[in-house]
Write a protein that holds these residues in place. Structure first.
Motif, PDB file in Angstrom:
ATOM      1  N   GLY A  10     110.216 126.067  70.748  1.00 37.03           N
ATOM      2  CA  GLY A  10     111.084 125.046  70.200  1.00 37.03           C
ATOM      3  C   GLY A  10     111.917 124.370  71.264  1.00 37.03           C
ATOM      4  N   LEU A  11     112.929 123.641  70.811  1.00 40.93           N
ATOM      5  CA  LEU A  11     113.853 122.921  71.679  1.00 40.93           C
ATOM      6  C   LEU A  11     115.145 123.713  71.805  1.00 40.93           C
ATOM      7  CD1 LEU A  11     114.670 120.331  73.243  1.00 40.93           C
ATOM      8  CD2 LEU A  11     115.454 119.415  71.053  1.00 40.93           C
ATOM      9  N   VAL A  12     115.603 123.891  73.035  1.00 42.75           N
ATOM     10  CA  VAL A  12     116.820 124.652  73.287  1.00 42.75           C
ATOM     11  C   VAL A  12     117.594 124.002  74.432  1.00 42.75           C
ATOM     12  CG1 VAL A  12     115.720 126.233  74.920  1.00 42.75           C
ATOM     13  CG2 VAL A  12     117.747 126.981  73.647  1.00 42.75           C
ATOM     14  N   ALA A  40     103.267 123.441  82.729  1.00 45.57           N
ATOM     15  CA  ALA A  40     104.057 122.227  82.611  1.00 45.57           C
ATOM     16  C   ALA A  40     103.169 121.023  82.901  1.00 45.57           C
ATOM     17  CB  ALA A  40     105.238 122.267  83.579  1.00 45.57           C
ATOM     18  N   PRO A  41     103.540 119.840  82.391  1.00 44.95           N
ATOM     19  CA  PRO A  41     102.730 118.643  82.635  1.00 44.95           C
ATOM     20  C   PRO A  41     102.504 118.406  84.121  1.00 44.95           C
ATOM     21  CG  PRO A  41     104.358 118.202  80.947  1.00 44.95           C
ATOM     22  CD  PRO A  41     104.689 119.551  81.510  1.00 44.95           C
ATOM     23  N   GLU A  86     116.339 127.210  81.650  1.00 43.63           N
ATOM     24  CA  GLU A  86     116.574 126.070  82.521  1.00 43.63           C
ATOM     25  C   GLU A  86     115.561 124.977  82.207  1.00 43.63           C
ATOM     26  OE1 GLU A  86     117.746 129.110  86.213  1.00 43.63           O
ATOM     27  OE2 GLU A  86     115.931 127.883  86.288  1.00 43.63           O
ATOM     28  N   PRO A  87     115.881 123.719  82.547  1.00 41.91           N
ATOM     29  CA  PRO A  87     114.894 122.649  82.311  1.00 41.91           C
ATOM     30  C   PRO A  87     113.544 122.927  82.959  1.00 41.91           C
ATOM     31  CG  PRO A  87     117.033 121.707  82.796  1.00 41.91           C
ATOM     32  CD  PRO A  87     117.164 123.192  83.016  1.00 41.91           C
ATOM     33  N   VAL A 113     113.411 122.689  77.207  1.00 46.02           N
ATOM     34  CA  VAL A 113     114.806 122.968  77.544  1.00 46.02           C
ATOM     35  C   VAL A 113     115.445 121.653  77.973  1.00 46.02           C
ATOM     36  CG1 VAL A 113     116.389 124.368  78.890  1.00 46.02           C
ATOM     37  CG2 VAL A 113     114.130 125.271  78.280  1.00 46.02           C
ATOM     38  N   SER A 114     116.359 121.154  77.165  1.00 44.64           N
ATOM     39  CA  SER A 114     116.949 119.840  77.406  1.00 44.64           C
ATOM     40  C   SER A 114     118.320 119.770  76.747  1.00 44.64           C
ATOM     41  CB  SER A 114     116.046 118.744  76.854  1.00 44.64           C
ATOM     42  OG  SER A 114     116.618 117.459  77.028  1.00 44.64           O
ATOM     43  N   PRO A 115     119.266 119.036  77.356  1.00 46.80           N
ATOM     44  CA  PRO A 115     120.595 118.882  76.749  1.00 46.80           C
ATOM     45  C   PRO A 115     120.534 118.218  75.384  1.00 46.80           C
ATOM     46  CG  PRO A 115     120.610 118.189  79.054  1.00 46.80           C
ATOM     47  CD  PRO A 115     119.182 118.363  78.683  1.00 46.80           C
TER      48      PRO A 115
END
Length: 115
Positions: A10-12, A40-41, A86-87, A113-115
């Motif tokens: 998910g998003l965190v 990762a991409p 971390e991002p 992982v994003s603000p």
């Protein structure tokens, strides 16, 4: 034959936590290794951590001290507890199950992982 089903992505926010799960089903041998990989991409797939049926673990240098892998042999399930995210941890995380020389893969779950 082994089938793997992952969940928990998910998003965190940075500094947050996620717990990934991977349940194995099918013909399960007692001596095996289960692990987590991520991609990762634009980057190659890399090993994050693995754990043997006897409990021996190994971690990538980038996640040591932040991630913890564990397993429940009775349920044929492996977990990845991810803390202080971390991002740079953003990737598709895939579960892998290895017995002898054969490796089986899950479908992958997105971790962002994003603000």
């Amino acid at each position: 034959q082994v089938q793997l089903v992952e969940s928990g992505g998910g998003l965190v926010q940075p500094g947050g936590s996620l717990r990934l799960s991977c349940a194995a089903s099918g013909i399960i041998f007692s001596l095996n290794t289960m692990g987590w990989y991520r991609q990762a991409p634009g980057k190659q797939r890399e090993l994050v951590a693995y754990i043997t049926s006897g409990g021996r673990t190994n971690y990538a240098d980038s996640v040591k001290g932040r991630f913890a892998i564990s397993r429940d042999n009775a349920r044929n399930t492996v977990y990845l507890q991810m803390n202080s995210l971390e991002p740079e941890d953003t990737a598709v995380y895939s579960c892998a199950f290895t017995v002898r020389t054969e490796t089986y893969w899950g479908q992958g779950t997105q971790v962002t992982v994003s603000p």
